[in-house]
Design a protein around this motif. Structure first.
Motif, PDB file in Angstrom:
ATOM      1  N   PHE A 178       0.831  -1.208   0.000  1.00 55.05           N
ATOM      2  CA  PHE A 178       0.000   0.000   0.000  1.00 55.05           C
ATOM      3  C   PHE A 178       0.864   1.257   0.000  1.00 55.05           C
ATOM      4  CE2 PHE A 178      -2.157   3.392   2.329  1.00 55.05           C
ATOM      5  CZ  PHE A 178      -3.381   3.474   1.667  1.00 55.05           C
ATOM      6  N   TYR A 179       1.712   1.400   1.020  1.00 50.90           N
ATOM      7  CA  TYR A 179       2.421   2.671   1.143  1.00 50.90           C
ATOM      8  C   TYR A 179       3.558   2.822   0.137  1.00 50.90           C
ATOM      9  CZ  TYR A 179       5.851   0.342   4.340  1.00 50.90           C
ATOM     10  OH  TYR A 179       6.793  -0.486   4.915  1.00 50.90           O
ATOM     11  N   ASP A 180       4.210   1.721  -0.250  1.00 55.11           N
ATOM     12  CA  ASP A 180       5.337   1.886  -1.166  1.00 55.11           C
ATOM     13  C   ASP A 180       4.888   2.040  -2.612  1.00 55.11           C
ATOM     14  OD1 ASP A 180       8.279   2.045  -0.874  1.00 55.11           O
ATOM     15  OD2 ASP A 180       8.237   0.523  -2.444  1.00 55.11           O
ATOM     16  N   THR A 181       3.697   1.586  -2.945  1.00 58.49           N
ATOM     17  CA  THR A 181       3.150   1.895  -4.271  1.00 58.49           C
ATOM     18  C   THR A 181       2.872   3.389  -4.380  1.00 58.49           C
ATOM     19  OG1 THR A 181       2.180  -0.313  -4.529  1.00 58.49           O
ATOM     20  CG2 THR A 181       1.264   1.451  -5.880  1.00 58.49           C
ATOM     21  N   ILE A 182       2.333   3.961  -3.308  1.00 60.38           N
ATOM     22  CA  ILE A 182       2.137   5.417  -3.285  1.00 60.38           C
ATOM     23  C   ILE A 182       3.479   6.126  -3.452  1.00 60.38           C
ATOM     24  CG2 ILE A 182       1.443   7.367  -1.833  1.00 60.38           C
ATOM     25  CD1 ILE A 182      -0.678   5.556  -0.583  1.00 60.38           C
ATOM     26  N   TYR A 183       4.485   5.674  -2.718  1.00 62.53           N
ATOM     27  CA  TYR A 183       5.823   6.268  -2.804  1.00 62.53           C
ATOM     28  C   TYR A 183       6.377   6.171  -4.216  1.00 62.53           C
ATOM     29  CZ  TYR A 183      10.829   6.838  -1.765  1.00 62.53           C
ATOM     30  OH  TYR A 183      12.143   7.253  -1.754  1.00 62.53           O
ATOM     31  N   ALA A 184       6.214   5.013  -4.854  1.00 68.67           N
ATOM     32  CA  ALA A 184       6.802   4.770  -6.175  1.00 68.67           C
ATOM     33  C   ALA A 184       6.174   5.633  -7.261  1.00 68.67           C
ATOM     34  CB  ALA A 184       6.671   3.297  -6.541  1.00 68.67           C
ATOM     35  N   HIS A 185       4.988   6.163  -7.018  1.00 65.23           N
ATOM     36  CA  HIS A 185       4.352   7.019  -8.031  1.00 65.23           C
ATOM     37  C   HIS A 185       5.096   8.333  -8.226  1.00 65.23           C
ATOM     38  CE1 HIS A 185       0.763   5.329  -9.860  1.00 65.23           C
ATOM     39  NE2 HIS A 185       0.543   4.661  -8.743  1.00 65.23           N
ATOM     40  N   GLN A 186       6.014   8.674  -7.319  1.00 63.68           N
ATOM     41  CA  GLN A 186       6.816   9.885  -7.509  1.00 63.68           C
ATOM     42  C   GLN A 186       7.768   9.761  -8.694  1.00 63.68           C
ATOM     43  OE1 GLN A 186       8.242  11.643  -3.466  1.00 63.68           O
ATOM     44  NE2 GLN A 186       8.170   9.415  -3.240  1.00 63.68           N
ATOM     45  N   ASP A 187       8.172   8.522  -9.026  1.00 64.48           N
ATOM     46  CA  ASP A 187       9.268   8.308  -9.973  1.00 64.48           C
ATOM     47  C   ASP A 187       8.844   7.578 -11.240  1.00 64.48           C
ATOM     48  OD1 ASP A 187      11.042   9.440  -8.087  1.00 64.48           O
ATOM     49  OD2 ASP A 187      11.270   7.495  -7.098  1.00 64.48           O
ATOM     50  N   THR A 188       7.547   7.476 -11.519  1.00 64.37           N
ATOM     51  CA  THR A 188       7.122   6.619 -12.627  1.00 64.37           C
ATOM     52  C   THR A 188       7.699   7.053 -13.970  1.00 64.37           C
ATOM     53  OG1 THR A 188       5.078   7.946 -12.703  1.00 64.37           O
ATOM     54  CG2 THR A 188       4.982   5.831 -11.544  1.00 64.37           C
ATOM     55  N   GLU A 189       7.798   8.351 -14.223  1.00 60.76           N
ATOM     56  CA  GLU A 189       8.320   8.808 -15.506  1.00 60.76           C
ATOM     57  C   GLU A 189       9.803   8.474 -15.655  1.00 60.76           C
ATOM     58  OE1 GLU A 189       7.475  12.886 -16.228  1.00 60.76           O
ATOM     59  OE2 GLU A 189       5.295  12.655 -16.094  1.00 60.76           O
ATOM     60  N   ASP A 190      10.594   8.786 -14.613  1.00 59.17           N
ATOM     61  CA  ASP A 190      12.022   8.467 -14.672  1.00 59.17           C
ATOM     62  C   ASP A 190      12.236   6.960 -14.718  1.00 59.17           C
ATOM     63  OD1 ASP A 190      13.002  11.062 -14.713  1.00 59.17           O
ATOM     64  OD2 ASP A 190      13.008  11.242 -12.538  1.00 59.17           O
ATOM     65  N   ASP A 191      11.439   6.208 -13.943  1.00 60.71           N
ATOM     66  CA  ASP A 191      11.581   4.747 -13.925  1.00 60.71           C
ATOM     67  C   ASP A 191      11.311   4.149 -15.304  1.00 60.71           C
ATOM     68  OD1 ASP A 191      12.240   4.811 -11.273  1.00 60.71           O
ATOM     69  OD2 ASP A 191      10.309   4.096 -10.531  1.00 60.71           O
ATOM     70  N   ALA A 192      10.331   4.719 -15.995  1.00 59.27           N
ATOM     71  CA  ALA A 192      10.015   4.217 -17.341  1.00 59.27           C
ATOM     72  C   ALA A 192      11.173   4.474 -18.303  1.00 59.27           C
ATOM     73  CB  ALA A 192       8.741   4.881 -17.855  1.00 59.27           C
ATOM     74  N   LEU A 193      11.829   5.622 -18.158  1.00 57.48           N
ATOM     75  CA  LEU A 193      12.930   5.963 -19.051  1.00 57.48           C
ATOM     76  C   LEU A 193      14.141   5.055 -18.855  1.00 57.48           C
ATOM     77  CD1 LEU A 193      12.811   9.876 -18.909  1.00 57.48           C
ATOM     78  CD2 LEU A 193      12.243   8.419 -20.857  1.00 57.48           C
ATOM     79  N   ILE A 194      14.410   4.674 -17.601  1.00 59.94           N
ATOM     80  CA  ILE A 194      15.613   3.888 -17.332  1.00 59.94           C
ATOM     81  C   ILE A 194      15.311   2.398 -17.164  1.00 59.94           C
ATOM     82  CG2 ILE A 194      16.793   5.847 -16.304  1.00 59.94           C
ATOM     83  CD1 ILE A 194      16.162   4.797 -13.565  1.00 59.94           C
ATOM     84  N   GLY A 195      14.044   2.017 -17.294  1.00 60.84           N
ATOM     85  CA  GLY A 195      13.700   0.594 -17.276  1.00 60.84           C
ATOM     86  C   GLY A 195      13.533  -0.023 -15.906  1.00 60.84           C
ATOM     87  N   VAL A 196      13.262   0.792 -14.883  1.00 59.92           N
ATOM     88  CA  VAL A 196      13.056   0.276 -13.529  1.00 59.92           C
ATOM     89  C   VAL A 196      11.579  -0.075 -13.350  1.00 59.92           C
ATOM     90  CG1 VAL A 196      13.016   0.927 -11.090  1.00 59.92           C
ATOM     91  CG2 VAL A 196      15.000   1.457 -12.496  1.00 59.92           C
ATOM     92  N   LYS A 197      11.305  -1.249 -12.798  1.00 62.80           N
ATOM     93  CA  LYS A 197       9.939  -1.727 -12.628  1.00 62.80           C
ATOM     94  C   LYS A 197       9.415  -1.393 -11.233  1.00 62.80           C
ATOM     95  CE  LYS A 197      10.525  -5.685 -15.772  1.00 62.80           C
ATOM     96  NZ  LYS A 197      11.912  -5.409 -16.187  1.00 62.80           N
ATOM     97  N   SER A 198       8.099  -1.265 -11.110  1.00 64.15           N
ATOM     98  CA  SER A 198       7.457  -1.032  -9.817  1.00 64.15           C
ATOM     99  C   SER A 198       5.973  -1.316  -9.947  1.00 64.15           C
ATOM    100  CB  SER A 198       7.652   0.420  -9.350  1.00 64.15           C
ATOM    101  OG  SER A 198       6.875   1.311 -10.145  1.00 64.15           O
ATOM    102  N   THR A 199       5.314  -1.513  -8.805  1.00 60.47           N
ATOM    103  CA  THR A 199       3.859  -1.692  -8.829  1.00 60.47           C
ATOM    104  C   THR A 199       3.164  -0.415  -9.289  1.00 60.47           C
ATOM    105  OG1 THR A 199       3.887  -1.199  -6.450  1.00 60.47           O
ATOM    106  CG2 THR A 199       3.736  -3.516  -7.095  1.00 60.47           C
ATOM    107  N   ALA A 200       3.769   0.736  -9.039  1.00 64.70           N
ATOM    108  CA  ALA A 200       3.172   1.994  -9.496  1.00 64.70           C
ATOM    109  C   ALA A 200       3.070   2.013 -11.017  1.00 64.70           C
ATOM    110  CB  ALA A 200       3.983   3.181  -8.992  1.00 64.70           C
ATOM    111  N   ARG A 201       4.125   1.583 -11.692  1.00 63.56           N
ATOM    112  CA  ARG A 201       4.085   1.518 -13.156  1.00 63.56           C
ATOM    113  C   ARG A 201       3.160   0.402 -13.629  1.00 63.56           C
ATOM    114  NH1 ARG A 201       9.282   0.638 -16.127  1.00 63.56           N
ATOM    115  NH2 ARG A 201       7.861   1.060 -17.854  1.00 63.56           N
ATOM    116  N   LEU A 202       3.163  -0.707 -12.923  1.00 61.47           N
ATOM    117  CA  LEU A 202       2.322  -1.842 -13.310  1.00 61.47           C
ATOM    118  C   LEU A 202       0.837  -1.501 -13.199  1.00 61.47           C
ATOM    119  CD1 LEU A 202       2.057  -4.882 -14.046  1.00 61.47           C
ATOM    120  CD2 LEU A 202       2.124  -5.347 -11.580  1.00 61.47           C
ATOM    121  N   PHE A 203       0.447  -0.872 -12.089  1.00 60.42           N
ATOM    122  CA  PHE A 203      -0.971  -0.569 -11.865  1.00 60.42           C
ATOM    123  C   PHE A 203      -1.420   0.666 -12.636  1.00 60.42           C
ATOM    124  CE2 PHE A 203      -0.186  -2.342  -7.323  1.00 60.42           C
ATOM    125  CZ  PHE A 203      -0.155  -3.637  -7.836  1.00 60.42           C
TER     126      PHE A 203
END
Length: 321
Positions: free
Chosen positions: A208-233
């Motif tokens: 719950f809380y770390d998906t919220i946290y990961a939404h801060q970096d979704t654009e940068d994560d997409a550019l560098i290929g880092v995966k997260s539940t924020a990008r998945l959901f």
């Protein structure tokens, strides 16, 4: 890593540090890069590592109805251990992620990518913190010590999870909630079902809380290929978060019932009110969530300290009933 260090914040401050934190204003200058590696300027992670420990200890005390001076030491030892192991884990994370961190706006001011410390210096600092934490662990029950050794595996694996799975938050949950098992065992000497259910509830809370946290970096994560539940959901995150909220409260309530079912009816009801109140605080976060607003995401993420403190108040009252 980038060929040249990125420009650090003024005086080496990290961009997402808590405003007015003691590291940037009170700590000796030579110690600041190392304390920043340990996230001492961002204490929420220590709280999120510590709270499952206190959950485990509180439910263990409700389970057998016993309390001693050693429990006070477990309480304090978990606090010191959480600070040290969170620091060691974050240092390890920064060593392994130094190339990624240099490419992400929010993390490029961290000590290694900004050039404040080298990877070798960070490794030495990580080992020092882990050794002090190990000394504290040795004061606990033998079975708790064994669990402490096992906890190193998810700690080591977690930084690499974002490279091979869309669910790195699960690995974080496995590592961050281990204290529920350890503190329960430090008190009782054995591992029992309430602690196991509590542990799974904690993993759901971390999602719950770390998906919220990961939404801060979704654009940068997409550019560098880092995966997260924020990008998945993505845009479906609120639905998933609501599911994690329900699962967290339900499993936490089961753990409380298993631990406190032999106590007085009033004590059991008060203890069960802890997960219920925790759920309402998580629902408060859901009402304010805006996954496209990094400032709101960080604020809500940090508010999970209070989310975890709430049930502890109920457990304390239940103990005296």
């Amino acid at each position: 890593m980038a060929d040249t260090p990125t420009t650090p914040e003024p005086d080496g401050q990290v961009s997402d540090a808590v405003t007015g934190n003691w590291v940037d204003h009170l700590a000796p200058a030579f110690s600041r890069p190392y304390l920043r590696l340990s996230r001492a300027d961002r204490p929420i992670g220590t709280w999120l590592l510590l709270l499952p420990c206190w959950f485990g200890l509180a439910l263990a005390m409700l389970w057998d109805g016993q309390a001693s001076l050693h429990d006070a030491w477990i309480f304090l030892g978990c606090g010191a251990g959480a600070f040290l192991m969170r620091g060691a884990g974050c240092t390890w994370n920064d060593i392994t992620d130094r190339e990624f961190d240099a490419k992400v706006e929010r993390t490029r001011s961290r000590p290694i990518p900004s050039g404040q410390v080298s990877a070798k210096q960070a490794a030495a600092w990580m080992i020092l913190q882990a050794l002090i934490a190990f000394a504290i662990l040795l004061t606990f029950h033998t079975n708790a010590i064994l669990l402490g050794f096992l906890s190193l595996l998810p700690v080591v694996v977690y930084p690499f999870a974002k490279r091979f799975t869309w669910w790195p938050q699960v690995f974080l949950g496995i590592a961050f909630n281990w204290g529920a098992l350890l503190a329960w065992t430090a008190h009782t000497g054995t591992l029992n079902w309430p602690a196991v259910v509590l542990y799974v509830a904690g993993i759901s809370w971390t999602l719950f809380y770390d998906t919220i946290y990961a939404h801060q970096d979704t654009e940068d994560d997409a550019l560098i290929g880092v995966k997260s539940t924020a990008r998945l959901f993505a845009e479906n995150s609120p639905k998933w978060l609501q599911g994690f909220l329900i699962l967290t409260v339900a499993l936490f309530a089961v753990a409380v019932y298993l631990a406190a079912s032999d106590r007085s009816p009033l004590s059991l009801v008060v203890a069960l009110a802890g997960p219920w109140a925790m759920g309402w605080h998580m629902q408060w976060q859901m009402r304010r969530l805006d996954t496209d607003n990094p400032t709101i995401c960080m604020h809500l993420f940090r508010s999970n300290r209070d989310t975890g403190l709430i049930p502890l108040l109920f457990f304390a009252v239940a103990w005296f009933l």
